[in-house]
Design a protein around this motif. Structure first.
Motif, PDB file in Angstrom:
ATOM      1  N   TYR A  16       4.876  -5.162   7.212  1.00  0.00           N
ATOM      2  CA  TYR A  16       5.131  -4.002   6.359  1.00  0.00           C
ATOM      3  C   TYR A  16       6.431  -4.165   5.574  1.00  0.00           C
ATOM      4  O   TYR A  16       6.582  -3.611   4.490  1.00  0.00           O
ATOM      5  CB  TYR A  16       5.212  -2.734   7.205  1.00  0.00           C
ATOM      6  CG  TYR A  16       3.864  -2.219   7.666  1.00  0.00           C
ATOM      7  CD1 TYR A  16       3.113  -1.371   6.857  1.00  0.00           C
ATOM      8  CD2 TYR A  16       3.363  -2.558   8.914  1.00  0.00           C
ATOM      9  CE1 TYR A  16       1.889  -0.881   7.272  1.00  0.00           C
ATOM     10  CE2 TYR A  16       2.132  -2.068   9.346  1.00  0.00           C
ATOM     11  CZ  TYR A  16       1.402  -1.229   8.526  1.00  0.00           C
ATOM     12  OH  TYR A  16       0.183  -0.754   8.949  1.00  0.00           O
ATOM     13  N   ALA A  79       5.188   0.380   1.015  1.00  0.00           N
ATOM     14  CA  ALA A  79       3.772   0.393   1.396  1.00  0.00           C
ATOM     15  C   ALA A  79       3.672   0.482   2.914  1.00  0.00           C
ATOM     16  O   ALA A  79       3.407  -0.496   3.596  1.00  0.00           O
ATOM     17  CB  ALA A  79       3.070  -0.863   0.876  1.00  0.00           C
ATOM     18  N   LYS A  84      -2.555  -0.942   5.574  1.00  0.00           N
ATOM     19  CA  LYS A  84      -1.906  -1.597   4.435  1.00  0.00           C
ATOM     20  C   LYS A  84      -2.872  -2.486   3.661  1.00  0.00           C
ATOM     21  O   LYS A  84      -2.660  -2.751   2.477  1.00  0.00           O
ATOM     22  CB  LYS A  84      -0.721  -2.431   4.921  1.00  0.00           C
ATOM     23  CG  LYS A  84      -1.087  -3.535   5.893  1.00  0.00           C
ATOM     24  CD  LYS A  84       0.139  -4.241   6.420  1.00  0.00           C
ATOM     25  CE  LYS A  84      -0.220  -5.285   7.469  1.00  0.00           C
ATOM     26  NZ  LYS A  84       0.954  -5.929   8.051  1.00  0.00           N
ATOM     27  N   ASP A  87      -4.446  -0.811   0.687  1.00  0.00           N
ATOM     28  CA  ASP A  87      -3.536  -0.484  -0.405  1.00  0.00           C
ATOM     29  C   ASP A  87      -3.773  -1.459  -1.554  1.00  0.00           C
ATOM     30  O   ASP A  87      -3.885  -2.672  -1.346  1.00  0.00           O
ATOM     31  CB  ASP A  87      -2.088  -0.590   0.094  1.00  0.00           C
ATOM     32  CG  ASP A  87      -1.084   0.018  -0.873  1.00  0.00           C
ATOM     33  OD1 ASP A  87      -1.038  -0.436  -2.033  1.00  0.00           O
ATOM     34  OD2 ASP A  87      -0.348   0.920  -0.463  1.00  0.00           O
TER      35      ASP A  87
END
Length: 359
Positions: A16, A79, A84, A87
Motif C-alpha cells: 500500500y 490508495a 487495492k 483501484d
C-alpha cells in the motif's frame, strides 16, 4: 529476434505504501502514488532532487508515478482501500513497475511472484490479481517527461503467496533458492510484517502454516501517520491530504516546525499496539516459538525497530529490511523453477509477437 535463456523469475510486492520489485536479486521500489502527467520541474538552482521522476504512458494516457507524483500533486490521495487491485491506479503501478524491471524492449517473464495480505488471500482475490498481472503489458517510460521508451512485457505465469511468506524465504534460502538456514527452516517462526496499511502475522512451524496463529489487522504505519496528521491539522488549522503524510513525516517538519517529538511519541505507541496484538495471538503458544521475524518497511530502523527492540525480549528476534519479502519471493520462485529442470533449461525465442520453444 531476442533470446531468453533459462527461466526468468521476477518478484513484485505491491504494498500500500511502496511497490517493491526484484528482477536480479537487487530489489528496488517505487512509492504507490499515481497522478496525471505533469512536467518535470526545472532545476533553477542546479541541485538534483532526491526524488525520482518516473512518467509512464499507458493506452495513450500519461501519468507521473512514485514520490514525484506525491510532490507534484497538492491533492494526492493514498490508495489505501481494502481492495487495492480493484483501484484503477493499480494497473498503472503494475505496468510501470514491470517496465522498470524490464531489461529490453520486449521481455518474457516465465513466473512473476506476488503476494496477498493474509485475510485477502482468497480464491477470488487470487483470480482477480492473476487476471490483471498475467498476459502482455505495453508501457512507455520516461525519466525526463519528454523522451518515452516503449516496453513490452509478457507475463506467462503468476504465482501468489501469503504475505509475508517471502520474508521467511529470504532468511532460509540463498540466491539460488537452496535452503541455507536449516535451523530456522525447522523452527517455530512468527513473521510480523508491518506494512503501510496492514499488519500481517504469519506463524509457521517447520515450514507449515499455523492458520489459527496467523492473522491480519489494519495496524499498518498509516495508522500512526494519520494520528500525526490529525494532530497537525488541529495544531496548525490546516487540511493535510493523506497522500502528503509520508513526505511530511520523512522530512520531520512542516511550516518550519520540528515534529520529531510528535513522531517519536506516536511511533512508540504504535509499537506498543503491535506488540499487544502479537502477544494476544501467541498468548498460549509462546513456549513453542523459536524466533520472531520482524519485517516490512514499518519494522525498519527509521520507524518502529528502536521501540520494538526496547520492549520485546521474550524470544530471539530478527529484523529484516523493507525488501526482504520481495527478495525472498524471487528466491522461492527460483527454487520452484529448479523443480522442473526441463522447463527451466528451455530457451524461449521471440519473433515479432510470437514465441516458441525449440525442441
Amino acid at each position: 529476434m531476442t533470446k531468453y535463456a533459462g527461466f526468468n523469475v521476477k518478484a513484485l510486492d505491491d504494498g500500500y505504501g511502496d511497490v517493491k520489485f526484484d528482477s536480479t536479486g537487487s530489489p528496488n521500489l517505487i512509492p504507490s502514488f499515481v497522478t496525471s502527467f505533469k512536467e518535470k520541474p526545472k532545476k533553477d538552482f542546479g541541485q538534483d532532487s532526491k526524488l525520482r521522476y518516473v512518467a509512464s504512458e499507458i493506452d495513450g494516457e500519461r501519468y507521473v508515478v512514485g514520490d514525484y507524483a506525491m510532490k507534484l500533486d497538492p491533492n494526492i490521495i493514498w490508495a489505501g482501500g481494502e481492495n487495492k487491485h480493484a483501484d484503477k491506479r493499480f494497473p498503472v503501478l503494475l505496468k510501470t513497475t514491470l517496465g522498470l524491471m524490464s531489461s529490453g524492449r520486449h521481455e518474457v517473464i516465465d513466473t512473476l511472484m506476488m503476494n496477498l495480505p493474509i485475510r485477502y488471500d482468497t480464491a477470488e482475490r487470487r483470480q482477480q490479481l492473476t487476471e490483471v498481472a498475467q498476459g502482455t503489458h505495453t508501457v512507455a517510460l520516461s525519466s525526463d517527461g519528454v523522451n518515452f521508451i516503449k516496453r513490452m512485457i509478457t507475463v506467462n505465469n503468476v504465482e501468489i503467496k501469503k504475505q509475508p511468506f517471502g520474508s521467511l524465504c529470504d532468511v532460509i534460502l540463498d540466491g539460488n533458492g537452496d535452503i541455507i538456514d536449516k535451523d530456522t527452516a525447522k523452527g517455530f517462526n512468527v513473521i510480523v510484517d508491518v506494512g503501510a496499511r496492514t499488519l500481517n502475522i504469519l506463524t509457521v512451524d517447520a515450514l507449515e502454516e499455523q492458520t489459527e496463529l496467523s492473522l491480519q489487522t489494519n495496524d499498518g504505519m498509516y495508522t500512526a501517520f494519520s494520528q500525526v496528521g490529525s494532530y497537525l491539522e488541529k495544531e496548525l488549522d490546516v487540511i493535510i491530504p493523506d497522500g502528503k503524510l509520508p513526505q511530511i513525516i520523512s522530512q520531520k517538519e512542516i511550516k518550519n516546525m520540528d515534529i520529531t517529538p510528535l513522531i517519536n511519541s506516536t511511533y512508540e505507541n504504535h509499537a506498543n499496539t503491535i506488540l499487544a496484538v502479537l502477544d494476544k495471538v501467541l498468548v498460549n503458544s509462546w513456549g513453542f516459538v523459536t524466533s520472531v521475524i520482524f519485517t516490512g518497511g514499518g519494522a525498519g530502523k527509521e520507524l518502529l525497530r528502536p521501540y520494538i527492540e526496547k520492549r520485546f525480549n521474550r524470544v530471539p528476534s530478527v529484523f529484516l529490511d523493507r525488501y526482504s519479502n520481495v527478495r525472498g519471493l524471487r528466491k522461492y520462485g527460483i527454487r520452484q523453477s529448479k523443480k522442473n529442470p526441463k522447463k527451466a533449461n528451455n530457451i524461449k525465442i521471440q519473433v515479432g509477437n510470437h514465441e516458441y520453444i525449440p525442441k
